[in-house]
Design a protein around this motif. Sequence first.
Motif, short mmCIF file in Angstrom:
data_model
loop_
_atom_site.label_atom_id
_atom_site.label_comp_id
_atom_site.label_asym_id
_atom_site.label_seq_id
_atom_site.Cartn_x
_atom_site.Cartn_y
_atom_site.Cartn_z
N ALA A 49 1.10 -1.20 -0.39
CA ALA A 49 -0.14 -0.24 0.04
C ALA A 49 0.69 1.15 -0.18
N PHE A 50 1.66 0.86 0.60
CA PHE A 50 2.47 2.35 0.62
C PHE A 50 3.26 2.59 -1.04
N PHE A 51 3.60 2.12 -1.27
CA PHE A 51 4.52 1.96 -3.17
C PHE A 51 3.06 2.37 -3.22
N TYR A 52 1.83 2.26 -3.65
CA TYR A 52 0.63 2.83 -4.61
C TYR A 52 0.13 4.03 -3.99
N PHE A 53 1.00 4.52 -2.60
CA PHE A 53 1.17 5.58 -2.18
C PHE A 53 1.94 6.38 -2.55
N MET A 54 2.84 6.23 -2.87
CA MET A 54 4.59 6.66 -3.18
C MET A 54 3.75 6.88 -5.02
N GLU A 55 3.57 5.93 -5.40
CA GLU A 55 3.26 6.17 -6.96
C GLU A 55 2.78 7.56 -6.97
N ASP A 56 1.65 7.74 -6.23
CA ASP A 56 1.09 9.10 -6.81
C ASP A 56 1.68 10.28 -5.74
N PHE A 57 1.99 9.82 -4.47
CA PHE A 57 2.98 11.38 -4.12
C PHE A 57 3.77 11.62 -5.39
N ARG A 58 4.89 10.73 -5.67
CA ARG A 58 6.03 10.49 -6.43
C ARG A 58 5.65 11.92 -7.03
N LYS A 59 4.78 11.88 -8.08
CA LYS A 59 4.11 12.93 -9.19
C LYS A 59 4.15 14.06 -8.36
N THR A 60 2.98 13.85 -7.24
CA THR A 60 2.48 15.43 -6.38
C THR A 60 4.22 16.25 -6.53
N TYR A 61 4.92 15.43 -5.54
CA TYR A 61 6.14 15.51 -4.84
C TYR A 61 7.07 16.13 -6.10
N LYS A 62 7.30 15.86 -6.66
CA LYS A 62 7.68 16.06 -7.68
C LYS A 62 7.61 17.80 -9.11
N GLU A 63 6.35 17.95 -8.93
CA GLU A 63 5.36 19.20 -9.50
C GLU A 63 6.02 19.84 -8.53
N GLU A 64 5.65 20.41 -7.13
CA GLU A 64 5.75 20.42 -6.35
C GLU A 64 7.36 20.72 -6.04
N ASN A 65 8.76 19.80 -6.13
CA ASN A 65 9.58 20.10 -5.71
C ASN A 65 10.52 19.62 -6.88
N PRO A 66 10.32 20.23 -8.04
CA PRO A 66 11.05 20.18 -9.26
C PRO A 66 12.25 20.14 -9.40
N SER A 67 12.54 20.81 -7.73
CA SER A 67 14.36 20.52 -7.64
C SER A 67 15.03 19.12 -6.88
N VAL A 68 14.09 18.36 -6.94
CA VAL A 68 14.68 17.29 -5.71
C VAL A 68 14.80 16.82 -7.24
N LYS A 69 16.12 16.13 -6.61
CA LYS A 69 16.43 14.81 -7.74
C LYS A 69 16.52 13.15 -7.23
N SER A 70 16.45 12.59 -6.11
CA SER A 70 16.53 11.54 -5.88
C SER A 70 15.81 11.41 -5.32
N MET A 71 15.09 10.10 -5.32
CA MET A 71 14.17 9.72 -4.34
C MET A 71 14.27 9.29 -3.05
N GLN A 72 15.34 9.59 -2.67
CA GLN A 72 15.90 9.35 -1.64
C GLN A 72 15.02 10.59 -0.55
N GLU A 73 15.25 11.46 -0.73
CA GLU A 73 14.02 12.48 -0.52
C GLU A 73 12.91 12.59 -0.70
N VAL A 74 12.72 12.34 -1.70
CA VAL A 74 11.24 11.82 -1.95
C VAL A 74 10.73 10.42 -0.74
N GLY A 75 11.28 9.66 -0.37
CA GLY A 75 10.77 8.61 0.64
C GLY A 75 10.77 8.88 1.89
#
Length: 127
Positions: A49-75
């Motif tokens: 479930a966490f991964f499914y959430f991350m799948e959606d969260f990923r996009k949102t996070y990237k849009e709000e934080n386009p400067s983020v590069k690695s997934m570590q911060e997103v994680g």
Amino acid sequence: MKTRSQTAPKPLKTVRLPPVKPRPKPPPPSRKKGQPLVDRRRPKKPPTAFFYFMEDFRKTYKEENPSVKSMQEVGKACGEKWNTMTFEERVKYYDIATEKRAEYEKAVAEFDKKKESGELSEESDYD
DNA sequence: CGAGTGATTGTTCGC
DNA sequence: GCGAACAATCACTCG
């Protein structure tokens, strides 16, 4: 609002998952030739479930934080958000994960069947 | 040029 | 019951 069953989301029954630990031979992902490697070996574990959430969260996070590069911060952000999420919100993903696991269970059964059939006797050869 | 690393939580298996 | 290991993602890094 029926009873908010805020009980722990664990309507998961024990499904027989094939031993993933003993990895005989991990197929090289470079093998783009032929069909996806998902059909070559046992079906991989379905995302949680966490991964499914991350799948959606990923996009949102990237849009709000386009400067983020690695997934570590997103994680990290995902984990933090996940913990702040309410049970009801998480249930949505739990439901998906549960359903996915059912499909996975089926895939394993079919895979096992083929194996016995001899179709997937072994990794005779990638080529 | 290829493959591993790192961070997150969830789920499952072995003993 | 607990520990170990693997699931996706993707820039970065080593050889």
